[in-house]
Enzyme design. Structure first.
Site, mmCIF file in Angstrom:
data_model
loop_
_atom_site.group_PDB
_atom_site.id
_atom_site.type_symbol
_atom_site.label_atom_id
_atom_site.label_comp_id
_atom_site.label_asym_id
_atom_site.label_seq_id
_atom_site.Cartn_x
_atom_site.Cartn_y
_atom_site.Cartn_z
ATOM 1 N N GLU A 157 -4.637 87.812 63.906
ATOM 2 C CA GLU A 157 -3.622 86.869 63.465
ATOM 3 C C GLU A 157 -3.931 85.453 63.937
ATOM 4 O OE1 GLU A 157 -1.516 87.511 61.220
ATOM 5 O OE2 GLU A 157 -1.983 89.647 61.208
ATOM 6 N N HIS A 173 -5.936 83.603 61.434
ATOM 7 C CA HIS A 173 -5.114 82.918 60.432
ATOM 8 C C HIS A 173 -4.583 81.599 60.994
ATOM 9 C CE1 HIS A 173 -5.085 86.054 57.433
ATOM 10 N NE2 HIS A 173 -4.510 86.936 58.222
ATOM 11 N N HIS A 178 -7.134 78.967 60.887
ATOM 12 C CA HIS A 178 -7.324 78.508 59.513
ATOM 13 C C HIS A 178 -6.310 77.413 59.182
ATOM 14 C CE1 HIS A 178 -8.472 80.066 55.193
ATOM 15 N NE2 HIS A 178 -8.904 78.848 55.446
#
Length: 682
Positions: free
Chosen positions: A470, A473, A476
């Site tokens: 996670e 992410h 990102h």
């Protein structure tokens, strides 16, 4: 309502929503004003006397809806992570209204005419690469939203979108309620045999929170094979746990009927838009491009995965028969994880429970996840206890780049609670955009079992993986460096979005990272090197089971959305459909239920993964290839991190995703590293 914390941009650092001021009664007025403001902004675009230009049409669209974005980002994070009857009611009311609002914009003929005119002259406009891609993506979105339909077609499309949104919201809320209702309450301490003391204490605390003082409560996670099945020694308790898990969402819970309804509506919508089925529609703008490409990839994996799983089943059955007297000689679904753990422990001398003391949450977070990000990308973190999250358990960290400049905020919400949806995910509360002058604010949600008061939160190896995943992410989103919010962070095709998060998992087992965080929570002793070696070797054990479990869910999703027309699902029974789909796929293996059954497959019936669950393994092709690149020894990890961030993580959706991959890899992705990783080739 004239006073509302959403009506103006937040004055907190990074425009963090002012959660201390937000009340449930603020959401609906903010949604309503936000929708009205955006429609007025769109009306101003279409009423302009000037000929359409990139600035007065496309950029104006990017600037529109600021208030609606603020309230939607905050609300839908709350609705999934700390829901209440009030937020449930708001979500049920607003989801179909928001779908209608989206249609009002994308089915506006005057607005589409301006987009169409610009698209037809796109080569004459002198646009740079990001501007050109934005125009092309807007045009594609309008077309796929039905802008080209006649008036009757658009009217039916509006109705379908509203119905789908309402049904998806109901499915998600039912899923939370069914998961909470399926908690397994045990009255006899002997039934907990096999669980570690900390897990027993957590179960007692869970029971107390449910008003069952003196009992023990095992709550379910949103998967079929509950992790606790690895440890429960009592076979009957395991059977009851599996029955509770697999039965959620069916019958009185109502999600089986809703699933048929949602799939039917999606099939009708696809046909209306000119597609043979929803899956074909869904993958058109993904990196897969075609349904046939997805089917070819998944089909290539089924036979070797099943063969692996059958070999594993033979070994586990032998172990069960040799060591247990309370069985019928057959390996059942509730036996698989338990005996897999026993065989793994014997073969590799690795006991999953013995590993937990080395994975204390705080150390894994700071000395593992954050440490790896610092080593690879140069970023640092500082906890901001002066900033308030949306729940007392939420922690806020400020993130700084290698040069000391501010990157954004990271919020961590790690523990499970009845008000939180199952699984793990990342949300953005504020998206990065140079056009709007915003920096990212991102959230990671996990569902780690909260320890009893005063006890440390000790993780499983799977929990550690989820934490790293996670956070991939989150990176990102934090590394996004784009002009337009349309492209920010994780705004990439669904079958590409899991790629950066899967890559980030690689650091959990890198020797220097593992040595930094895998320390005994009481003594500080580093995990012994020989235990590390055994643990890494044990990683590959059970790959057949994991791949079959995943493929079962991916192909079940695919079956629901490959139905050719709404009439094909008329009167369908969800359980019969599911059984037939798995049998057709060659995955009807009773001992390995799919990772998600239809009744609680929230990814596809209330999330954004409809006909997209394949994306995890599609992305893993890129991930496995990238891990090879990171570890080829050609240059330092820090230099590789700089390239990966610059060419991929920072670009969001502003470039073609596969082009971004090829820019740092130097070639198209290869599937061989994935096949080797999953044991599907020698």
């Amino acid at each position: 309502m004239t006073s509302n914390p959403f009506f103006e941009p937040s004055t907190l650092p990074y425009q963090l929503p002012p959660f201390a001021e937000i009340r449930e009664e603020h959401y609906v007025p903010a949604f309503e004003r936000g929708m009205a403001e955006q429609l007025a902004e769109v009306a101003a675009i279409t009423a302009a006397d000037d000929a359409p230009s990139f600035t007065n049409t496309v950029v104006a669209l990017e600037r529109s809806g600021a208030l609606l974005t603020r309230v939607a980002n905050a609300f839908f994070n709350i609705a999934s992570s700390d829901s209440s009857p009030g937020t449930d009611a708001i979500e049920a009311e607003m989801s179909p209204r928001l779908a209608a609002h989206r249609d009002a914009i994308y089915l506006d003929p005057a607005l589409f005419a301006r987009i169409e005119a610009l698209y037809g002259r796109r080569d004459e406009l002198g646009l740079d690469a990001e501007e050109l891609r934005l125009l092309e993506q807007y045009h594609l979105r309008f077309v796929r939203a039905g802008a080209g339909l006649d008036a009757d077609g658009q009217a039916r499309l509006r109705a379908l979108n509203t119905e789908i949104a309402a049904a998806a919201t109901e499915f998600g809320q039912n899923n939370v309620a069914a998961r909470n209702a399926a908690v397994l309450v045990l009255e006899n301490a002997e039934e907990l045999a096999g669980l570690a003391p900390a897990a027993v204490a957590a179960a007692a605390e869970n029971a107390r929170s449910l008003g069952r003082e003196g009992a023990w409560a095992l709550s379910l996670q949103n998967v079929s094979n509950q992790p606790v099945l690895r440890d429960l020694a009592d076979r009957e308790v395991r059977r009851r746990m599996m029955a509770a898990s697999l039965g959620r969402g069916f019958g009185a819970d109502g999600n089986d009927v809703l699933a048929v309804r949602i799939a039917t509506l999606r099939a009708e919508r696809a046909a209306l838009l000119g597609y043979p089925d929803h899956a074909t529609y869904a993958v058109e703008d993904q990196t897969a491009r075609s349904a046939e490409a997805v089917e070819e990839m998944l089909g290539r994996l089924v036979s070797p995965a099943v063969a692996n799983a059958e070999r594993e089943a033979t070994e586990l059955t032998a172990a069960m028969r040799a060591n247990s007297a309370d069985d019928d000689g057959e390996l059942r679904s509730w036996d698989w994880l338990y005996w897999s753990e026993r065989v793994r422990a014997e073969r590799f001398a690795v006991d999953a429970e013995a590993l937990r003391p080395y994975f204390e949450l705080e150390r894994v977070l700071r000395d593992g996840v954050f440490f790896a990000a610092e080593q690879v990308y140069g970023v640092t973190f500082r906890e901001r206890e002066d900033l308030v999250g949306y729940h007392p358990e939420v922690r806020v960290f400020e993130v700084f780049d290698a040069d000391g400049s501010a990157l954004g905020l990271f919020l961590g919400d790690f523990f499970t609670r009845p008000s939180k949806h199952g699984g793990a995910w990342m949300n953005e509360l504020v998206s990065q955009s140079r056009l709007l002058g915003t920096l990212p604010v991102v959230v990671n949600n996990l569902n780690v079992v909260k320890p009893a008061a005063g006890e440390p939160a000790l993780l499983t190896w799977d929990n550690v993986r989820t934490l790293f995943h996670e956070f991939g992410h989150a990176l990102h989103g934090l590394f996004s460096d784009v002009r337009y919010p349309f492209f920010a962070g994780t705004e990439v095709p669904r079958d590409f979005v899991e790629f950066p998060s899967q890559v980030n998992e690689m650091w959990m087992a890198q020797p220097d990272v593992l040595a930094n965080y895998a320390r005994h929570f009481e003594t500080g002793e580093q995990m012994p090197a020989e235990l590390v070696e055994r643990m890494v070797a044990a990683e590959r054990f059970g790959e057949g089971f994991r791949t079959v479990e995943y493929l079962g869910a991916a192909l079940l999703d695919w079956a629901w959305h490959r139905v050719p027309g709404a009439e094909a699902l008329a009167g369908a029974d969800a359980e019969a459909f599911e059984e037939a789909a798995l049998r057709k796929a060659g995955l009807a293996i009773e001992a390995i239920p799919p990772r998600y059954r239809t009744g609680y497959f929230a990814h596809i019936f209330s999330g954004g993964y409809a006909a997209g669950y394949y994306s995890y393994i599609w992305s893993e092709v890129l991930d496995a290839d990238t891990v090879d690149w990171f570890t080829d020894g050609a240059t330092s990890i820090r230099e590789k991190g700089t390239v990966f961030r610059r060419e991929l993580l920072s670009r969001g959706g502003s470039v073609d995703p596969l082009a971004a991959f090829e820019s740092f890899r130097g070639r198209a992705p290869a599937i061989e590293p994935l096949l080797i990783r999953r044991g599907l080739v020698s």
